[in-house]
Design an enzyme around this catalytic site. Structure first.
Site, short mmCIF file in Angstrom:
data_model
loop_
_atom_site.label_atom_id
_atom_site.label_comp_id
_atom_site.label_asym_id
_atom_site.label_seq_id
_atom_site.Cartn_x
_atom_site.Cartn_y
_atom_site.Cartn_z
N LYS A 1 7.40 2.14 -45.05
CA LYS A 1 6.00 1.69 -45.20
C LYS A 1 5.94 0.20 -45.57
O LYS A 1 5.23 -0.57 -44.95
CB LYS A 1 5.28 2.51 -46.29
N ARG B 1 -1.99 8.63 -52.84
CA ARG B 1 -0.80 9.48 -52.97
C ARG B 1 -1.15 10.90 -53.34
O ARG B 1 -0.25 11.72 -53.54
CB ARG B 1 0.09 8.92 -54.06
N ARG C 1 18.73 -0.17 -50.20
CA ARG C 1 17.63 -1.15 -50.27
C ARG C 1 17.89 -2.22 -51.33
O ARG C 1 18.38 -1.94 -52.42
CB ARG C 1 16.32 -0.43 -50.61
N ARG D 1 16.01 -1.66 -56.99
CA ARG D 1 14.92 -1.11 -57.79
C ARG D 1 15.41 -0.04 -58.77
O ARG D 1 16.31 0.73 -58.44
CB ARG D 1 13.86 -0.48 -56.86
P1 AP5 Z 1 10.90 0.49 -47.25
O1 AP5 Z 1 10.08 -0.23 -46.25
O2 AP5 Z 1 11.17 -0.20 -48.56
O3 AP5 Z 1 10.32 1.97 -47.49
P2 AP5 Z 1 8.99 2.48 -48.20
O4 AP5 Z 1 8.38 3.51 -47.31
O5 AP5 Z 1 8.13 1.31 -48.60
O6 AP5 Z 1 9.61 3.21 -49.45
P3 AP5 Z 1 9.33 3.10 -51.02
O7 AP5 Z 1 10.53 3.66 -51.70
O8 AP5 Z 1 8.89 1.71 -51.40
O9 AP5 Z 1 8.14 4.07 -51.18
P4 AP5 Z 1 7.72 4.77 -52.46
O10 AP5 Z 1 6.47 5.38 -51.98
O11 AP5 Z 1 8.69 5.69 -53.05
O12 AP5 Z 1 7.63 3.58 -53.56
P5 AP5 Z 1 6.41 2.70 -54.11
O13 AP5 Z 1 6.92 1.35 -54.35
O14 AP5 Z 1 5.21 2.90 -53.26
O15 AP5 Z 1 12.30 0.88 -46.54
C1 AP5 Z 1 13.32 1.52 -47.27
C2 AP5 Z 1 14.69 0.88 -46.90
O16 AP5 Z 1 15.03 1.18 -45.55
C3 AP5 Z 1 14.73 -0.65 -47.02
O17 AP5 Z 1 15.98 -1.03 -47.51
C4 AP5 Z 1 14.52 -1.14 -45.57
O18 AP5 Z 1 15.16 -2.39 -45.32
C5 AP5 Z 1 15.17 -0.01 -44.76
N1 AP5 Z 1 14.48 0.25 -43.49
C6 AP5 Z 1 13.13 0.29 -43.30
N2 AP5 Z 1 12.83 0.61 -42.03
C7 AP5 Z 1 14.03 0.82 -41.41
C8 AP5 Z 1 14.40 1.22 -40.08
N3 AP5 Z 1 13.47 1.45 -39.14
N4 AP5 Z 1 15.72 1.35 -39.79
C9 AP5 Z 1 16.67 1.11 -40.75
N5 AP5 Z 1 16.38 0.73 -42.01
C10 AP5 Z 1 15.08 0.59 -42.35
O19 AP5 Z 1 6.12 3.43 -55.50
C11 AP5 Z 1 7.02 3.36 -56.59
C12 AP5 Z 1 6.46 4.07 -57.81
O20 AP5 Z 1 5.23 3.42 -58.25
C13 AP5 Z 1 6.05 5.54 -57.63
O21 AP5 Z 1 7.15 6.41 -57.73
C14 AP5 Z 1 5.02 5.71 -58.77
O22 AP5 Z 1 5.65 5.83 -60.02
C15 AP5 Z 1 4.28 4.39 -58.74
N6 AP5 Z 1 3.14 4.43 -57.80
C16 AP5 Z 1 3.03 3.71 -56.64
N7 AP5 Z 1 1.87 4.00 -56.02
C17 AP5 Z 1 1.23 4.92 -56.79
C18 AP5 Z 1 0.00 5.63 -56.67
N8 AP5 Z 1 -0.81 5.43 -55.63
N9 AP5 Z 1 -0.33 6.51 -57.64
C19 AP5 Z 1 0.47 6.71 -58.71
N10 AP5 Z 1 1.65 6.10 -58.88
C20 AP5 Z 1 2.05 5.20 -57.93
MG MG Z 2 7.65 0.38 -50.43
#
Ligand code: AP5
Ligand code: MG
Length: 228
Positions: A17, A92, A130, A162
């Site tokens: 994402k 979410r 990552r 992270r």
């Molecule tokens: P990446 O693009 O970083 O993936 P992502 O989908 O953004 O994954 P996240 O882990 O960031 O999502 P998440 O939802 O768990 O975390 P968030 O920060 O939102 O890609 C992943 C890796 O793969 C990278 O290394 C990239 O280079 C590689 N890659 C990408 N595409 C590729 C491809 N096509 N081929 C090969 N490699 C590839 O949330 C973190 C925390 O914040 C949550 O756990 C929660 O505690 C809090 N939080 C966030 N939002 C909320 C909410 N709305 N409500 C409550 N708590 C929240």
């Molecule tokens: Mg992300």
């Protein structure tokens, strides 16, 4: 008819994402709003919000809705979001989804919800490799998308792993995703907004497929990619 564009990127942790949102931002001329990034910024700066979010974030659990929803509302009212936004990591759960519907209702609502599909074992591989820039949040992967040198290609900042990318936390994040976030697939499907994207493709191929899906819904790129 509103001239605002709201996208919601849906998919498991590690599905890509953030990577796609960062590429799309330039193409569409609207900002990525990543709730995860906002929390990480506040954790880093030890703000009140950061201290509140810390324990949830470190366990991979959701920060309470009232806090998150208020935070998104404030972010969406900023000037750079006057033409819309790419929502990454929000909503979410159903309560957050309903809140976003209300926030965008006056502007024509959400246009499209791209859903990135990916197997769990690939997700784990993506997350453990990552690395993120401490300064500008650009996302890399040690194998699939490595930086050209030691630091960030965009700003030279330090790359770090992270806190919530440890294997034991990744399992919990997946559990929370299936329990709380995956019902949104049905929610947006029923509204006719869901567009599937194959998350197993390369970053570039995913971007192309994503742009095709968006164009089919009349969301067109304002600019072409630098490499075009
Ligand atoms: P990446 O693009 O970083 O993936 P992502 O989908 O953004 O994954 P996240 O882990 O960031 O999502 P998440 O939802 O768990 O975390 P968030 O920060 O939102 O890609 C992943 C890796 O793969 C990278 O290394 C990239 O280079 C590689 N890659 C990408 N595409 C590729 C491809 N096509 N081929 C090969 N490699 C590839 O949330 C973190 C925390 O914040 C949550 O756990 C929660 O505690 C809090 N939080 C966030 N939002 C909320 C909410 N709305 N409500 C409550 N708590 C929240
Ligand atoms: Mg992300």
């Amino acid at each position: 008819m509103s001239d605002r564009t709201y996208l919601v990127l849906l998919g498991a942790p590690g599905a890509g994402k953030g990577t796609q949102a960062q590429l799309l931002e330039e193409r569409l001329g609207i900002p990525q709003i990543s709730t995860g990034e906002i929390f990480r910024y506040n954790l880093k700066n030890q703000t009140e919000l950061g201290q509140l979010a810390q324990s949830y974030y470190d366990k991979g659990e959701l920060v309470p809705d009232e806090v998150t929803i208020r935070m998104v509302e404030a972010r969406l009212s900023q000037e750079d979001a006057a033409k819309g936004a790419i929502m990454d990591g929000f909503p979410r759960n159903l309560l957050q989804a309903e809140a976003l519907d209300e926030m965008t209702a006056g502007y024509g609502g959400i246009n499209v919800v791209p859903f990135f599909q990916l197997e769990d074992d690939v997700v784990t591989m993506r997350i453990t490799g990552r690395r993120v820039c401490r300064n500008c949040d650009r996302v890399y992967h040690l194998t699939f998308n490595p930086p050209s040198g030691e630091g960030c290609d965009s700003c030279g900042g330090e790359l770090y792993q992270r806190n919530d990318d440890k294997p034991e936390t990744v399992q919990n994040r997946l559990y929370i995703y299936y329990k709380q976030t995956s019902p949104l697939i049905g929610y947006y499907f029923a509204k006719g907004l869901l567009e599937e994207v194959d998350g197993a493709r390369s970053i570039q191929e995913m971007q192309e497929q994503l742009l095709e899906r968006l164009a089919s819904r009349n969301v067109k790129a304002a600019k072409s990619a630098v490499s075009d």
